[in-house]
Design an enzyme around this catalytic site. Sequence first.
Site, PDB file in Angstrom:
ATOM      1  N   GLY A  11       2.309   0.356  15.789  1.00 47.98           N
ATOM      2  CA  GLY A  11       3.235   0.151  14.684  1.00 47.98           C
ATOM      3  C   GLY A  11       3.133   1.247  13.652  1.00 47.98           C
ATOM      4  N   GLY A  13       4.863   1.295  10.876  1.00 54.65           N
ATOM      5  CA  GLY A  13       5.445   0.773   9.631  1.00 54.65           C
ATOM      6  C   GLY A  13       4.492   1.077   8.490  1.00 54.65           C
ATOM      7  N   PHE A  14       4.600   0.279   7.427  1.00 54.38           N
ATOM      8  CA  PHE A  14       3.773   0.565   6.244  1.00 54.38           C
ATOM      9  C   PHE A  14       2.285   0.438   6.548  1.00 54.38           C
ATOM     10  CE2 PHE A  14       7.834  -0.536   4.174  1.00 54.38           C
ATOM     11  CZ  PHE A  14       7.987   0.615   3.416  1.00 54.38           C
ATOM     12  N   VAL A  79       4.641  -1.602  23.208  1.00 54.13           N
ATOM     13  CA  VAL A  79       3.414  -2.220  23.726  1.00 54.13           C
ATOM     14  C   VAL A  79       3.782  -3.601  24.258  1.00 54.13           C
ATOM     15  CG1 VAL A  79       1.140  -3.114  23.123  1.00 54.13           C
ATOM     16  CG2 VAL A  79       1.918  -0.941  22.172  1.00 54.13           C
ATOM     17  N   GLU A 170      20.480  -9.223  -2.599  1.00 59.12           N
ATOM     18  CA  GLU A 170      20.941  -7.829  -2.615  1.00 59.12           C
ATOM     19  C   GLU A 170      22.186  -7.663  -1.756  1.00 59.12           C
ATOM     20  OE1 GLU A 170      16.537  -5.888  -3.440  1.00 59.12           O
ATOM     21  OE2 GLU A 170      17.248  -6.080  -1.399  1.00 59.12           O
ATOM     22  N   ASP A 299       2.518  -7.441   7.883  1.00 60.86           N
ATOM     23  CA  ASP A 299       3.205  -8.728   8.028  1.00 60.86           C
ATOM     24  C   ASP A 299       2.613  -9.597   9.136  1.00 60.86           C
ATOM     25  OD1 ASP A 299       4.883  -7.989   6.024  1.00 60.86           O
ATOM     26  OD2 ASP A 299       6.721  -7.923   7.229  1.00 60.86           O
ATOM     27  N   ALA A 314       5.683  -4.790   1.276  1.00 60.23           N
ATOM     28  CA  ALA A 314       5.248  -3.429   1.601  1.00 60.23           C
ATOM     29  C   ALA A 314       3.916  -3.045   0.934  1.00 60.23           C
ATOM     30  CB  ALA A 314       6.357  -2.445   1.236  1.00 60.23           C
TER      31      ALA A 314
HETATM   32  C1  LIG Z   1      15.527  -6.113   4.801  1.00 59.54           C
HETATM   33  C2  LIG Z   1      14.125  -6.099   4.251  1.00 59.54           C
HETATM   34  C3  LIG Z   1      13.936  -5.844   2.893  1.00 59.54           C
HETATM   35  C4  LIG Z   1      12.653  -5.812   2.373  1.00 59.54           C
HETATM   36  N1  LIG Z   1      12.495  -5.551   1.036  1.00 59.54           N
HETATM   37  C5  LIG Z   1      11.260  -5.435   0.523  1.00 59.54           C
HETATM   38  C6  LIG Z   1      11.075  -5.056  -0.841  1.00 59.54           C
HETATM   39  O1  LIG Z   1      12.045  -4.847  -1.581  1.00 59.54           O
HETATM   40  N2  LIG Z   1       9.792  -4.921  -1.286  1.00 59.54           N
HETATM   41  C7  LIG Z   1       8.717  -5.131  -0.489  1.00 59.54           C
HETATM   42  O2  LIG Z   1       7.579  -4.959  -0.925  1.00 59.54           O
HETATM   43  N3  LIG Z   1       8.853  -5.513   0.796  1.00 59.54           N
HETATM   44  C8  LIG Z   1      10.107  -5.660   1.318  1.00 59.54           C
HETATM   45  N4  LIG Z   1      10.262  -6.034   2.631  1.00 59.54           N
HETATM   46  C9  LIG Z   1       9.076  -6.375   3.431  1.00 59.54           C
HETATM   47  C10 LIG Z   1       8.377  -5.130   3.914  1.00 59.54           C
HETATM   48  O3  LIG Z   1       9.305  -4.226   4.470  1.00 59.54           O
HETATM   49  C11 LIG Z   1       7.340  -5.549   4.956  1.00 59.54           C
HETATM   50  O4  LIG Z   1       6.413  -6.414   4.318  1.00 59.54           O
HETATM   51  C12 LIG Z   1       6.607  -4.343   5.526  1.00 59.54           C
HETATM   52  O5  LIG Z   1       7.511  -3.507   6.193  1.00 59.54           O
HETATM   53  C13 LIG Z   1       5.509  -4.799   6.488  1.00 59.54           C
HETATM   54  O6  LIG Z   1       4.893  -3.661   7.030  1.00 59.54           O
HETATM   55  P1  LIG Z   1       4.295  -3.699   8.503  1.00 59.54           P
HETATM   56  O7  LIG Z   1       3.676  -2.357   8.709  1.00 59.54           O
HETATM   57  O8  LIG Z   1       3.462  -4.906   8.666  1.00 59.54           O
HETATM   58  O9  LIG Z   1       5.542  -3.900   9.456  1.00 59.54           O
HETATM   59  P2  LIG Z   1       6.817  -2.975   9.675  1.00 59.54           P
HETATM   60  O10 LIG Z   1       7.055  -2.088   8.501  1.00 59.54           O
HETATM   61  O11 LIG Z   1       7.894  -3.904  10.086  1.00 59.54           O
HETATM   62  O12 LIG Z   1       6.399  -2.046  10.898  1.00 59.54           O
HETATM   63  C14 LIG Z   1       6.142  -2.556  12.163  1.00 59.54           C
HETATM   64  C15 LIG Z   1       6.318  -1.439  13.174  1.00 59.54           C
HETATM   65  O13 LIG Z   1       5.854  -1.886  14.441  1.00 59.54           O
HETATM   66  C16 LIG Z   1       6.743  -1.459  15.454  1.00 59.54           C
HETATM   67  N5  LIG Z   1       6.598  -2.384  16.580  1.00 59.54           N
HETATM   68  C17 LIG Z   1       6.817  -3.719  16.595  1.00 59.54           C
HETATM   69  N6  LIG Z   1       6.520  -4.239  17.798  1.00 59.54           N
HETATM   70  C18 LIG Z   1       6.099  -3.208  18.570  1.00 59.54           C
HETATM   71  C19 LIG Z   1       5.658  -3.102  19.923  1.00 59.54           C
HETATM   72  N7  LIG Z   1       5.561  -4.174  20.720  1.00 59.54           N
HETATM   73  N8  LIG Z   1       5.322  -1.881  20.400  1.00 59.54           N
HETATM   74  C20 LIG Z   1       5.407  -0.777  19.602  1.00 59.54           C
HETATM   75  N9  LIG Z   1       5.822  -0.830  18.325  1.00 59.54           N
HETATM   76  C21 LIG Z   1       6.151  -2.024  17.808  1.00 59.54           C
HETATM   77  C22 LIG Z   1       8.111  -1.513  14.788  1.00 59.54           C
HETATM   78  O14 LIG Z   1       9.036  -0.663  15.447  1.00 59.54           O
HETATM   79  C23 LIG Z   1       7.778  -1.055  13.369  1.00 59.54           C
HETATM   80  O15 LIG Z   1       7.920   0.349  13.226  1.00 59.54           O
HETATM   81  C24 LIG Z   1      11.539  -6.068   3.198  1.00 59.54           C
HETATM   82  C25 LIG Z   1      11.735  -6.334   4.556  1.00 59.54           C
HETATM   83  C26 LIG Z   1      13.012  -6.341   5.087  1.00 59.54           C
HETATM   84  C27 LIG Z   1      13.221  -6.611   6.550  1.00 59.54           C
END
Ligand SMILES: Cc1cc2nc3c(=O)[nH]c(=O)nc-3n(C[C@H](O)[C@H](O)[C@H](O)COP(=O)(O)OP(=O)(O)OC[C@H]3O[C@@H](n4cnc5c(N)ncnc54)[C@H](O)[C@@H]3O)c2cc1C
Length: 426
Positions: A11, A13-14, A79, A170, A299, A314
């Site tokens: 992942g 992401g953040f 994965v 929003e 998350d 985030a």
């Molecule tokens: C529309 C929206 C608006 C939001 N607004 C806010 C906000 O204003 N403020 C705030 O603080 N938070 C906000 N959030 C929440 C915030 O974006 C999440 O809490 C944050 O992105 C979580 O980070 P993460 O790294 O856990 O997951 P993510 O950022 O979702 O990253 C997960 C990554 O894992 C990858 N992945 C998933 N499954 C697999 C797999 N099987 N194999 C390989 N890769 C995989 C995905 O492609 C992704 O790149 C918002 C979320 C959304 C959806």
Amino acid sequence: MTEAKKIVVIGGGFAGLWAVRQLKRAPVEITLIDRRNHHLFQPLLYQVATAGLAAPSIAAPLRHIVRDQRNVTVHMGEVQGIDTTARRVTLPDRQISYDYLLVASGATHAYFGHDQWEQFAPGLKTLDDAFLIRRRVLCAFEQAEAATSAAERDACLTFAVIGAGPTGAELSGTLAEIARHTLTRDFRHIDTRKARILLIEAGPRVLAAFTDTLAGKAHRQLERLGVEVHTGKPVTEIGADFLQFGDQRIAARTILWAAGVAASPLGKQLGTGLDRAGRVRVQPDLSLAAHPEVFVAGDLASIDQDGKPVPGVAPAAKQMGARVAKNILARIAGNKTTPFHYTDFGALATIGRHSAIAQLPNLRFSGLFAWWFWLALHIYFLIGFRSRLIVLINWAWAYFTYARGARIILGNEVGKDHGREKESSA
Ligand SMILES: Cc1cc2nc3c(=O)[nH]c(=O)nc-3n(C[C@H](O)[C@H](O)[C@H](O)COP(=O)(O)OP(=O)(O)OC[C@H]3O[C@@H](n4cnc5c(N)ncnc54)[C@H](O)[C@@H]3O)c2cc1C
């Protein structure tokens, strides 16, 4: 010389990316795996869905982000399996071994047992989702212009957003602005100002994470923008052209889902306890009790602080990612790990183009100043100089003109069924 430890991060992401960055100078070999080639700034995804920003403004290729970090290899792939005993992850075409693993695969939409609703009411999580929503919204106005009956026109001009958290608020606020301002002079047979924008929430009020006072202000601002807000009304049925909530059945061509999230299914593969949302229960240092070499962050992780769950936002994901990186280095060095501590910097939500609410630890404010604060913070947190500059210029332009530059419909021609197919476009 001992061999460098292999760290696999699932992942980008953040949580995943912040862990990787924290390991910048560490003598380790990192493999960053993501099924997409980009890091996505989800907080501004609704801007892509409502044609305010183009995709590259809020997403950047992972390879580009870590290009100067020599200890990272990026692998694009999904994965499918994690074998914690053999210490390897499985992708469709290969297996990758690890000494330490961080699972940070985030969350997805939850339809509360009604998965069949997804085809009619897409959620917003990825760029593909945003393109699909943008297409449905823009096509709905085109269909309304071409409608041959008043009933069809009204259905095309009715937009329902389900779930009144920050994303729902929003989305609905921006849809109202598009209908009342952006498009008013573009059509000849319809008055876009007559579009109905409904925001439907099962809970007793909008923006449940905010104080009553701030949520009340947001509610009134949404109504001023022309959004019909319905609270305390769970949606009971959704079809291709309608939705049902309370005792109302509304004909609506565009229905958007902003109501629920469920953890990534990868959590189930770790063979450990999950909470009700499917998130992985982790130890205070974010590792698994049975596998101290496996960590979960963002998350997907379920952890409490002061009796409350750490929220899925985030800043929490970034802080967890950084903590995991430090704890992996501690384990490698044979030192004790440190429990995760979440620092809550507060929450923000924007409602329309110059109104927002801000709930900071010792300060609450709303209105225009909160909106500028929201804008500055979001631009500051965007990854990469190019994104920041482009977003700033786009917003400055949109602020004065109500213009939304990314209003190009891609894909098939507009016809009876347009906007319904599950497709993505650039
Ligand atoms: C529309 C929206 C608006 C939001 N607004 C806010 C906000 O204003 N403020 C705030 O603080 N938070 C906000 N959030 C929440 C915030 O974006 C999440 O809490 C944050 O992105 C979580 O980070 P993460 O790294 O856990 O997951 P993510 O950022 O979702 O990253 C997960 C990554 O894992 C990858 N992945 C998933 N499954 C697999 C797999 N099987 N194999 C390989 N890769 C995989 C995905 O492609 C992704 O790149 C918002 C979320 C959304 C959806």
